[in-house]
Design an enzyme around this catalytic site. Structure first.
Site, PDB file in Angstrom:
ATOM      1  N   LEU A 259       0.842  -1.194   0.000  1.00  0.00           N
ATOM      2  CA  LEU A 259       0.000   0.000   0.000  1.00  0.00           C
ATOM      3  C   LEU A 259       0.875   1.242   0.000  1.00  0.00           C
ATOM      4  O   LEU A 259       1.615   1.490   0.950  1.00  0.00           O
ATOM      5  CB  LEU A 259      -0.908  -0.001   1.229  1.00  0.00           C
ATOM      6  CG  LEU A 259      -1.798   1.238   1.416  1.00  0.00           C
ATOM      7  CD1 LEU A 259      -2.831   1.326   0.298  1.00  0.00           C
ATOM      8  CD2 LEU A 259      -2.488   1.202   2.771  1.00  0.00           C
TER       9      LEU A 259
ATOM     10  N   HIS B 233       6.138   3.459  12.248  1.00  0.00           N
ATOM     11  CA  HIS B 233       6.693   4.683  11.676  1.00  0.00           C
ATOM     12  C   HIS B 233       5.622   5.773  11.710  1.00  0.00           C
ATOM     13  O   HIS B 233       4.429   5.496  11.571  1.00  0.00           O
ATOM     14  CB  HIS B 233       7.119   4.403  10.235  1.00  0.00           C
ATOM     15  CG  HIS B 233       7.976   5.440   9.611  1.00  0.00           C
ATOM     16  ND1 HIS B 233       7.489   6.628   9.131  1.00  0.00           N
ATOM     17  CD2 HIS B 233       9.322   5.472   9.390  1.00  0.00           C
ATOM     18  CE1 HIS B 233       8.469   7.340   8.611  1.00  0.00           C
ATOM     19  NE2 HIS B 233       9.593   6.665   8.760  1.00  0.00           N
TER      20      HIS B 233
END
Length: 342
Positions: A126, A230
């Site tokens: 993605l 992240h």
């Protein structure tokens, strides 16, 4: 209008640009022409296969701006992982160190190398390009896959996972990997990440610690990022959690990012989706829905206002949406609200 469709050979240039932009840590898109072309060819073959059970099929989609023809993102589904190459994770669990005589009892976190997710379906690859990160594009690019999984459920496993990108700095340095590198690998994170992306995983079995790792023996920096994502991945994780995905203690072996899972029947968008015949009308003011056709090779997905007819037999959409889906009135569509509440 943004349209999602299967990738094709002519999309190589766009896929290469996306791979470059995605950067270090995005293992599923290595900047390697041979491998990227193989990914496209593998996806085209998977869409063409007649299968009734999950195997090594890999479905890669692109998001295309119908006005400009520009590809602005990718999204993928791996039907069954770990069949050809070992699919490694660390599992975070606890062991008790206790002495009745001394009246001491300590619970200690350990990381154990495993292949527990072998055979499950993975949503992957993605990535939305920077210029397209607006409106509902990111949400659409992620969530349409749940409609595809539901519509073609026989092609996929019951358990669906997603590996989330772990913590690393702007240079691609991972605090977790730095500890492993120092003690076991003598190889920097970008190199290890790239080798994994191109399918060279033998070094993992050869060099990875063979026994469970006691978390309290890791550096403080490494301990702090276990199971963390992240910064740029946090919205994607929150979206999956809203769909019912949960972390069961599995983390990535390189950056310790979490892997989340859900049973297909419990994924919210898949569960509430409906399938009706399409009809052209004026759905102005209606809620936005993700709508897919029921084709495989000719698959298309759009976001459009949609109304269900009073007799609940038809899904009313605009002519533009019908055209973008490459279907005729009366053809079946599967749909679900893009913005779920509660």
């Amino acid at each position: 209008m943004m349209v999602i469709r299967p990738i094709q050979a002519s999309d190589y240039g766009s896929l290469h640009d996306i791979a470059v932009e995605s950067g270090i840590g995005f293992t599923s898109l290595p900047v390697n022409e041979t491998l990227l072309r193989n990914k496209i060819a593998g996806s085209e073959a998977s869409f063409a296969q007649d299968v009734d059970a999950p195997g090594d099929q890999s479905y890669l989609f692109v998001m295309e701006d119908s006005e400009t023809g520009k590809v602005v993102g990718t999204s993928g589904i791996q039907a069954s992982v770990g069949l050809d190459d070992a699919f490694y994770h660390y599992h975070l669990s606890k062991v008790a160190h206790a002495s009745r005589e001394l009246d001491i009892y300590n619970l200690v976190d350990i990381l154990t190398l495993c292949n527990d997710y072998t055979g499950v379906t993975e949503i992957c690859t993605l990535f939305l390009r920077e210029q397209a990160r607006k409106g509902n594009n990111g949400r659409f690019l992620s969530k349409f896959r749940f409609l595809f999984l539901k519509e073609h459920a026989s092609r996929f496993a019951e358990t669906v996972i997603a590996e989330m990108r772990g913590v690393s700095d702007e240079h691609g340095n991972s605090p977790f990997w730095q500890w492993l590198e120092e003690h076991f690998f003598s190889m920097d994170f970008p190199t290890a990440d790239y080798l994994t992306g191109i399918g060279q995983k033998v070094f993992i079995a050869e060099l990875m610690p063979k026994y469970p790792i006691y978390v309290n023996l890791l550096s403080k920096e490494a301990q702090a990022v276990i199971g963390k994502v992240h910064d740029k991945t946090r919205p994607a994780l929150q979206l999956l959690e809203s769909e019912g995905f949960r972390n069961r203690g599995y983390v990535d072996i390189f950056d310790a990012g979490p892997t989340v899972e859900a049973d297909l029947q419990h994924i919210r968008t898949a569960r509430i989706s409906r399938k009706l015949a399409a009809a052209v009308g004026d759905p102005e003011g209606a809620k936005l829905h993700m709508v897919i056709n029921t084709k495989l090779q000719g698959f298309r997905a759009v976001v459009t206002p949609l109304l269900v007819s009073k007799d609940e037999q038809r899904a009313i959409i605009s002519q533009a949406a019908l055209t973008a889906l490459q279907i005729d009135e009366g053809d079946q569509v599967r749909f679900a609200s893009l913005l779920l509440k509660g």
